[in-house]
Design a protein around this motif. Structure first.
Motif, PDB file in Angstrom:
ATOM      1  N   GLY A 125      -2.786 -21.142   0.700  1.00 21.46           N
ATOM      2  CA  GLY A 125      -1.353 -21.282   0.925  1.00 21.46           C
ATOM      3  C   GLY A 125      -0.748 -20.057   1.587  1.00 21.46           C
ATOM      4  O   GLY A 125      -1.453 -19.266   2.209  1.00 21.46           O
ATOM      5  N   GLN A 126       0.575 -19.905   1.420  1.00 18.37           N
ATOM      6  CA  GLN A 126       1.303 -18.813   2.054  1.00 18.37           C
ATOM      7  C   GLN A 126       2.239 -18.165   1.038  1.00 18.37           C
ATOM      8  O   GLN A 126       2.722 -18.826   0.124  1.00 18.37           O
ATOM      9  CB  GLN A 126       2.120 -19.344   3.223  1.00 18.37           C
ATOM     10  N   ILE A 127       2.495 -16.879   1.238  1.00 16.91           N
ATOM     11  CA  ILE A 127       3.420 -16.130   0.389  1.00 16.91           C
ATOM     12  C   ILE A 127       4.407 -15.416   1.297  1.00 16.91           C
ATOM     13  O   ILE A 127       4.011 -14.722   2.236  1.00 16.91           O
ATOM     14  CB  ILE A 127       2.679 -15.095  -0.481  1.00 16.91           C
ATOM     15  N   LEU A 128       5.701 -15.574   1.019  1.00 18.61           N
ATOM     16  CA  LEU A 128       6.744 -14.866   1.758  1.00 18.61           C
ATOM     17  C   LEU A 128       7.087 -13.572   1.041  1.00 18.61           C
ATOM     18  O   LEU A 128       7.111 -13.520  -0.199  1.00 18.61           O
ATOM     19  CB  LEU A 128       7.994 -15.729   1.869  1.00 18.61           C
ATOM     20  N   CYS A 129       7.373 -12.521   1.807  1.00 15.58           N
ATOM     21  CA  CYS A 129       7.787 -11.252   1.224  1.00 15.58           C
ATOM     22  C   CYS A 129       8.691 -10.520   2.217  1.00 15.58           C
ATOM     23  O   CYS A 129       8.722 -10.844   3.397  1.00 15.58           O
ATOM     24  CB  CYS A 129       6.586 -10.399   0.857  1.00 15.58           C
ATOM     25  N   ASP A 130       9.430  -9.551   1.715  1.00  7.35           N
ATOM     26  CA  ASP A 130      10.321  -8.772   2.571  1.00  7.35           C
ATOM     27  C   ASP A 130       9.654  -7.525   3.122  1.00  7.35           C
ATOM     28  O   ASP A 130      10.020  -7.038   4.189  1.00  7.35           O
ATOM     29  CB  ASP A 130      11.582  -8.392   1.800  1.00  7.35           C
ATOM     30  N   ARG A 131       8.702  -7.007   2.373  1.00 12.91           N
ATOM     31  CA  ARG A 131       7.955  -5.843   2.855  1.00 12.91           C
ATOM     32  C   ARG A 131       6.584  -5.843   2.203  1.00 12.91           C
ATOM     33  O   ARG A 131       6.337  -6.587   1.259  1.00 12.91           O
ATOM     34  CB  ARG A 131       8.701  -4.538   2.585  1.00 12.91           C
ATOM     35  N   TYR A 132       5.707  -5.013   2.726  1.00 14.41           N
ATOM     36  CA  TYR A 132       4.356  -4.912   2.176  1.00 14.41           C
ATOM     37  C   TYR A 132       3.878  -3.479   2.278  1.00 14.41           C
ATOM     38  O   TYR A 132       4.411  -2.666   3.037  1.00 14.41           O
ATOM     39  CB  TYR A 132       3.389  -5.851   2.904  1.00 14.41           C
ATOM     40  N   GLU A 133       2.882  -3.165   1.456  1.00  8.60           N
ATOM     41  CA  GLU A 133       2.218  -1.871   1.519  1.00  8.60           C
ATOM     42  C   GLU A 133       0.723  -2.100   1.576  1.00  8.60           C
ATOM     43  O   GLU A 133       0.191  -2.931   0.844  1.00  8.60           O
ATOM     44  CB  GLU A 133       2.565  -1.026   0.288  1.00  8.60           C
ATOM     45  N   ARG A 134       0.074  -1.355   2.454  1.00  9.25           N
ATOM     46  CA  ARG A 134      -1.385  -1.401   2.527  1.00  9.25           C
ATOM     47  C   ARG A 134      -1.933  -0.475   1.459  1.00  9.25           C
ATOM     48  O   ARG A 134      -1.524   0.688   1.365  1.00  9.25           O
ATOM     49  CB  ARG A 134      -1.867  -0.947   3.888  1.00  9.25           C
ATOM     50  N   VAL A 135      -2.840  -0.981   0.661  1.00  5.26           N
ATOM     51  CA  VAL A 135      -3.533  -0.176  -0.335  1.00  5.26           C
ATOM     52  C   VAL A 135      -5.026  -0.287  -0.058  1.00  5.26           C
ATOM     53  O   VAL A 135      -5.440  -1.005   0.857  1.00  5.26           O
ATOM     54  CB  VAL A 135      -3.171  -0.616  -1.778  1.00  5.26           C
ATOM     55  N   GLU A 136      -5.822   0.384  -0.833  1.00  2.00           N
ATOM     56  CA  GLU A 136      -7.244   0.491  -0.537  1.00  2.00           C
ATOM     57  C   GLU A 136      -7.941  -0.863  -0.383  1.00  2.00           C
ATOM     58  O   GLU A 136      -8.720  -1.056   0.544  1.00  2.00           O
ATOM     59  CB  GLU A 136      -7.942   1.287  -1.639  1.00  2.00           C
ATOM     60  N   ASN A 137      -7.654  -1.818  -1.262  1.00  4.20           N
ATOM     61  CA  ASN A 137      -8.401  -3.074  -1.261  1.00  4.20           C
ATOM     62  C   ASN A 137      -7.600  -4.292  -0.823  1.00  4.20           C
ATOM     63  O   ASN A 137      -8.086  -5.410  -0.921  1.00  4.20           O
ATOM     64  CB  ASN A 137      -8.971  -3.336  -2.657  1.00  4.20           C
ATOM     65  N   GLY A 138      -6.349  -4.094  -0.371  1.00  4.63           N
ATOM     66  CA  GLY A 138      -5.554  -5.241   0.022  1.00  4.63           C
ATOM     67  C   GLY A 138      -4.113  -4.871   0.322  1.00  4.63           C
ATOM     68  O   GLY A 138      -3.801  -3.717   0.613  1.00  4.63           O
ATOM     69  N   LEU A 139      -3.242  -5.881   0.235  1.00  2.00           N
ATOM     70  CA  LEU A 139      -1.816  -5.686   0.481  1.00  2.00           C
ATOM     71  C   LEU A 139      -1.032  -5.959  -0.792  1.00  2.00           C
ATOM     72  O   LEU A 139      -1.325  -6.916  -1.520  1.00  2.00           O
ATOM     73  CB  LEU A 139      -1.314  -6.653   1.557  1.00  2.00           C
ATOM     74  N   GLU A 140      -0.034  -5.136  -1.054  1.00  2.00           N
ATOM     75  CA  GLU A 140       0.929  -5.405  -2.110  1.00  2.00           C
ATOM     76  C   GLU A 140       2.175  -5.951  -1.438  1.00  2.00           C
ATOM     77  O   GLU A 140       2.723  -5.328  -0.521  1.00  2.00           O
ATOM     78  CB  GLU A 140       1.261  -4.130  -2.883  1.00  2.00           C
ATOM     79  N   LEU A 141       2.617  -7.129  -1.850  1.00  2.00           N
ATOM     80  CA  LEU A 141       3.760  -7.808  -1.247  1.00  2.00           C
ATOM     81  C   LEU A 141       4.967  -7.660  -2.162  1.00  2.00           C
ATOM     82  O   LEU A 141       4.860  -7.868  -3.373  1.00  2.00           O
ATOM     83  CB  LEU A 141       3.451  -9.285  -1.036  1.00  2.00           C
ATOM     84  N   TYR A 142       6.141  -7.317  -1.577  1.00  2.00           N
ATOM     85  CA  TYR A 142       7.350  -7.056  -2.346  1.00  2.00           C
ATOM     86  C   TYR A 142       8.510  -7.907  -1.838  1.00  2.00           C
ATOM     87  O   TYR A 142       8.600  -8.191  -0.641  1.00  2.00           O
ATOM     88  CB  TYR A 142       7.748  -5.578  -2.226  1.00  2.00           C
ATOM     89  N   ASP A 143       9.418  -8.267  -2.760  1.00  2.27           N
ATOM     90  CA  ASP A 143      10.623  -8.999  -2.359  1.00  2.27           C
ATOM     91  C   ASP A 143      11.724  -8.004  -1.994  1.00  2.27           C
ATOM     92  O   ASP A 143      11.496  -6.787  -1.976  1.00  2.27           O
ATOM     93  CB  ASP A 143      11.072  -9.989  -3.438  1.00  2.27           C
ATOM     94  N   ASP A 144      12.939  -8.499  -1.723  1.00  2.00           N
ATOM     95  CA  ASP A 144      14.028  -7.628  -1.277  1.00  2.00           C
ATOM     96  C   ASP A 144      14.554  -6.706  -2.376  1.00  2.00           C
ATOM     97  O   ASP A 144      15.275  -5.757  -2.097  1.00  2.00           O
ATOM     98  CB  ASP A 144      15.166  -8.441  -0.659  1.00  2.00           C
ATOM     99  N   ASP A 145      14.185  -6.958  -3.644  1.00  4.98           N
ATOM    100  CA  ASP A 145      14.554  -6.071  -4.756  1.00  4.98           C
ATOM    101  C   ASP A 145      13.454  -5.063  -5.065  1.00  4.98           C
ATOM    102  O   ASP A 145      13.496  -4.394  -6.102  1.00  4.98           O
ATOM    103  CB  ASP A 145      14.842  -6.900  -6.014  1.00  4.98           C
ATOM    104  N   ASP A 146      12.458  -4.964  -4.206  1.00  7.19           N
ATOM    105  CA  ASP A 146      11.284  -4.106  -4.387  1.00  7.19           C
ATOM    106  C   ASP A 146      10.471  -4.463  -5.624  1.00  7.19           C
ATOM    107  O   ASP A 146       9.821  -3.616  -6.231  1.00  7.19           O
ATOM    108  CB  ASP A 146      11.669  -2.621  -4.421  1.00  7.19           C
ATOM    109  N   THR A 147      10.493  -5.739  -5.987  1.00  2.00           N
ATOM    110  CA  THR A 147       9.660  -6.247  -7.069  1.00  2.00           C
ATOM    111  C   THR A 147       8.353  -6.737  -6.470  1.00  2.00           C
ATOM    112  O   THR A 147       8.348  -7.449  -5.460  1.00  2.00           O
ATOM    113  CB  THR A 147      10.368  -7.415  -7.787  1.00  2.00           C
TER     114      THR A 147
END
Length: 58
Positions: free
Chosen positions: A9-31
């Motif tokens: 499937g798909q996941i929507l997010c407002d921003r992301y951070e690259r980390v060692e093993n993948g991506l951390e996806l965050y919403d507009d409240d930085d959750t």
């Protein structure tokens, strides 16, 4: 806004951070919305690039 495309499937997010093993996806409240391992990520799409075009991104 970004769209992470996964095999199941798909996941929507407002921003992301690259980390060692993948991506951390965050919403507009930085959750943290999700962690996506690189092995499961097919693509990360910037919605602003495709937002005005009716063509498929898949």
């Amino acid at each position: 806004m970004f769209r992470a495309i996964l095999p199941e499937g798909q996941i929507l997010c407002d921003r992301y951070e690259r980390v060692e093993n993948g991506l951390e996806l965050y919403d507009d409240d930085d959750t943290l919305v999700a962690f996506v391992p690189y092995d499961n990520l097919h693509a990360l799409v910037d919605e602003d690039v495709y937002g005005e075009d009716d063509r498929s991104i898949m």
